[in-house]
Design a protein around this motif. Structure first.
Motif, mmCIF file in Angstrom:
data_model
loop_
_atom_site.group_PDB
_atom_site.id
_atom_site.type_symbol
_atom_site.label_atom_id
_atom_site.label_comp_id
_atom_site.label_asym_id
_atom_site.label_seq_id
_atom_site.Cartn_x
_atom_site.Cartn_y
_atom_site.Cartn_z
ATOM 1 N N THR A 307 0.809 -1.227 0.000
ATOM 2 C CA THR A 307 0.000 0.000 0.000
ATOM 3 C C THR A 307 0.839 1.272 0.000
ATOM 4 O O THR A 307 0.294 2.361 -0.178
ATOM 5 C CB THR A 307 -0.929 0.033 1.230
ATOM 6 O OG1 THR A 307 -0.138 0.122 2.435
ATOM 7 C CG2 THR A 307 -1.810 -1.202 1.288
ATOM 8 N N GLN A 308 2.152 1.159 0.218
ATOM 9 C CA GLN A 308 3.024 2.326 0.258
ATOM 10 C C GLN A 308 4.190 2.140 -0.714
ATOM 11 O O GLN A 308 4.518 1.017 -1.122
ATOM 12 C CB GLN A 308 3.561 2.559 1.674
ATOM 13 C CG GLN A 308 2.494 2.848 2.707
ATOM 14 C CD GLN A 308 1.887 4.236 2.565
ATOM 15 O OE1 GLN A 308 2.336 5.045 1.748
ATOM 16 N NE2 GLN A 308 0.860 4.521 3.349
ATOM 17 N N SER A 309 4.831 3.244 -1.050
ATOM 18 C CA SER A 309 5.948 3.208 -1.997
ATOM 19 C C SER A 309 7.232 2.710 -1.335
ATOM 20 O O SER A 309 7.356 2.700 -0.102
ATOM 21 C CB SER A 309 6.193 4.602 -2.577
ATOM 22 O OG SER A 309 6.725 5.458 -1.566
ATOM 23 N N LEU A 310 8.171 2.336 -2.178
ATOM 24 C CA LEU A 310 9.476 1.899 -1.693
ATOM 25 C C LEU A 310 10.146 2.991 -0.875
ATOM 26 O O LEU A 310 10.661 2.743 0.226
ATOM 27 C CB LEU A 310 10.360 1.498 -2.879
ATOM 28 C CG LEU A 310 11.811 1.101 -2.572
ATOM 29 C CD1 LEU A 310 11.865 -0.115 -1.671
ATOM 30 C CD2 LEU A 310 12.577 0.836 -3.873
ATOM 31 N N CYS A 324 16.200 -2.371 6.187
ATOM 32 C CA CYS A 324 15.471 -2.509 4.933
ATOM 33 C C CYS A 324 16.317 -1.886 3.831
ATOM 34 O O CYS A 324 17.305 -1.198 4.102
ATOM 35 C CB CYS A 324 14.109 -1.827 5.005
ATOM 36 S SG CYS A 324 14.238 -0.027 5.236
ATOM 37 N N GLY A 325 15.926 -2.114 2.595
ATOM 38 C CA GLY A 325 16.668 -1.505 1.508
ATOM 39 C C GLY A 325 16.123 -1.886 0.152
ATOM 40 O O GLY A 325 15.298 -2.798 0.031
ATOM 41 N N PRO A 326 16.579 -1.189 -0.885
ATOM 42 C CA PRO A 326 16.159 -1.487 -2.256
ATOM 43 C C PRO A 326 16.971 -2.646 -2.830
ATOM 44 O O PRO A 326 17.948 -3.106 -2.229
ATOM 45 C CB PRO A 326 16.477 -0.185 -2.989
ATOM 46 C CG PRO A 326 17.712 0.307 -2.278
ATOM 47 C CD PRO A 326 17.509 -0.053 -0.828
ATOM 48 N N ILE A 327 16.552 -3.107 -3.995
ATOM 49 C CA ILE A 327 17.324 -4.106 -4.739
ATOM 50 C C ILE A 327 17.924 -3.388 -5.932
ATOM 51 O O ILE A 327 17.269 -3.162 -6.949
ATOM 52 C CB ILE A 327 16.431 -5.274 -5.179
ATOM 53 C CG1 ILE A 327 15.804 -5.943 -3.948
ATOM 54 C CG2 ILE A 327 17.241 -6.299 -5.986
ATOM 55 C CD1 ILE A 327 14.764 -6.986 -4.275
#
Length: 408
Positions: A307-310, A324-327
């Motif tokens: 429901t929320q953006s990265l 947490c983190g991006p790929i």
């Protein structure tokens, strides 16, 4: 300041990746690396392209990017070890070296009188490291070993990939030659340990490093999960066998890695996600209970996360120290501000291309920092210089050896 290993000289008879990765790391730490290559062809990875390094006019050179990844801080000396004259030159070089690294098949160097026993007779305190697929003994000793094969035989592929029943299910190799890389790093550890022993006792020794041994050793918690339980771990995709939630989730505009390492972090995550009651649910209160009930928990979290953006998740979770983190794709890796700050991209002067890129060392030593002395060499770039300085060969002798195809 000189590197920590600036007093060490290594004769590098290895090629491809595991051995060159080891010698490059030793070179980063200051050791002098003399890379012996076949005249005219050199290390096989010089041709493992495209992509190739380009010259100043934008044309491909004879050196692939693959070769450039593992051969900085080395001197290339082209000698034909198959010829007696070449073997004699190598014997003389060994007398001037502390370490030999080789990754030929078991017994493959004996016919050239370059095996450990032959070289030990020349230099008793020599540290000699042999890298093979399966080791110097055992039923597989004479087999050739390659990273892909070892990832499969050593169990890594059995725990890598999507689980049975999921889209794209099946064993999967890691996207880099991890068995080779880890073998190179273990080789560095072994060489340094043998040098420390030599410093205390004056004794050299033979180091036997096998890709399969390294792959089995680095199964880490997965190996112990099996040995402790008797149950072989299976593929879990991006999930973790011992920690939940520790996997990827889809946000509204991309995928996020959520790496909750303890119960306190889980409570914080649930508060940020607006589902604090989940942290109080008996099925999910502790990591052990979350591992047992992962199939019930994951859909609940996915429904909230999407429901929320990265960026929203990373901003809010990082503010509360929830990992947490991006790929990132590899291009984004090198644009990352932390990667830039840590100087993980380097540029080195090259005799043909002027400048070539290199990936920085992760070792940050306060008193003896890593040195980026030279780009990966062109084939035979240092033959005259090295043999002239270490063996006192004059120009006429070098010219004759080249005419006789002993040198390249």
């Amino acid at each position: 300041m000189s590197g920590a290993l600036s007093h060490i000289r290594v004769l590098d008879l290895s090629r491809i990746l595991a051995g060159p990765w080891a010698s490059q790391t030793l070179g980063d730490l200051g050791a002098e690396i003399i890379k012996i290559e076949r005249p005219n062809s050199g290390d096989d990875t010089r041709q493992w392209g495209p992509p190739y390094v380009k010259d100043v006019d934008g044309n491909d050179t004879n050196d692939a990017a693959y070769f450039m990844s593992a051969n900085r801080n080395k001197k290339s000396v082209a000698i034909d070890m198959a010829k007696p004259e070449g073997q004699e030159l190598l014997h003389e070089l060994v007398k001037q070296c502390d370490v030999v690294i080789e990754n030929f098949k078991v017994g493959g160097l004996k016919k050239y009188n370059l095996d450990y026993d032959s070289l030990k007779a020349i230099k008793p305190d020599l540290v000699y490291c042999s890298i093979t697929g399966f080791g110097q003994d055992g039923p597989y000793a004479n087999r050739a070993g390659y990273d892909f094969l070892i990832q499969g035989m050593g169990g890594l592929m059995s725990v890598t990939g999507q689980p049975d029943g999921a889209d794209g299910a099946g064993p999967m190799k890691v996207g880099v030659a991890l068995a080779d890389i880890l073998t190179g790093l273990y080789t560095v550890i072994g060489v340094q340990a043998a040098l420390a022993h030599r410093d205390k006792t004056g004794e050299g020794q033979h180091i036997d490093v096998a890709l399969l041994d390294v792959q089995v050793a680095t199964l880490a918690n997965q190996a112990l999960n099996y040995l402790a339980s008797g149950n072989a771990p299976t593929r879990l995709g991006n999930a973790h066998p011992n920690i939940v939630p520790y996997q990827t989730f889809a946000t509204s505009d991309g995928h996020m890695i959520l790496a909750v390492g303890n119960d306190g972090q889980f409570v914080k995550f649930c508060e940020i996600a607006g589902i604090p009651e989940i942290a109080e649910d008996e099925r999910f209160r502790t990591n052990a209970s979350r591992v047992k009930n992962r199939e019930a928990l994951a859909p609940i979290l996915q429904a909230r996360i999407e429901t929320q953006s990265l960026d929203w998740w990373i901003t809010n979770l990082e503010a509360q120290a929830v990992p947490c983190g991006p790929i990132n794709t590899i291009d984004r890796v090198f644009e990352d501000p932390q990667v830039k700050h840590r100087e993980m991209q380097q540029s080195l002067e090259h005799p043909v291309a002027r400048q070539v890129p290199s990936v920085g060392s992760p070792l940050k030593l306060s008193q003896t920092p890593v040195e980026y002395k030279s780009a990966p060499p062109t084939l035979g770039q240092h033959t005259d210089e090295t043999l002239g300085e270490l063996l006192n060969l004059d120009a006429d002798t070098l010219t004759k050896l080249k005419a006789d195809n002993i040198l390249g």
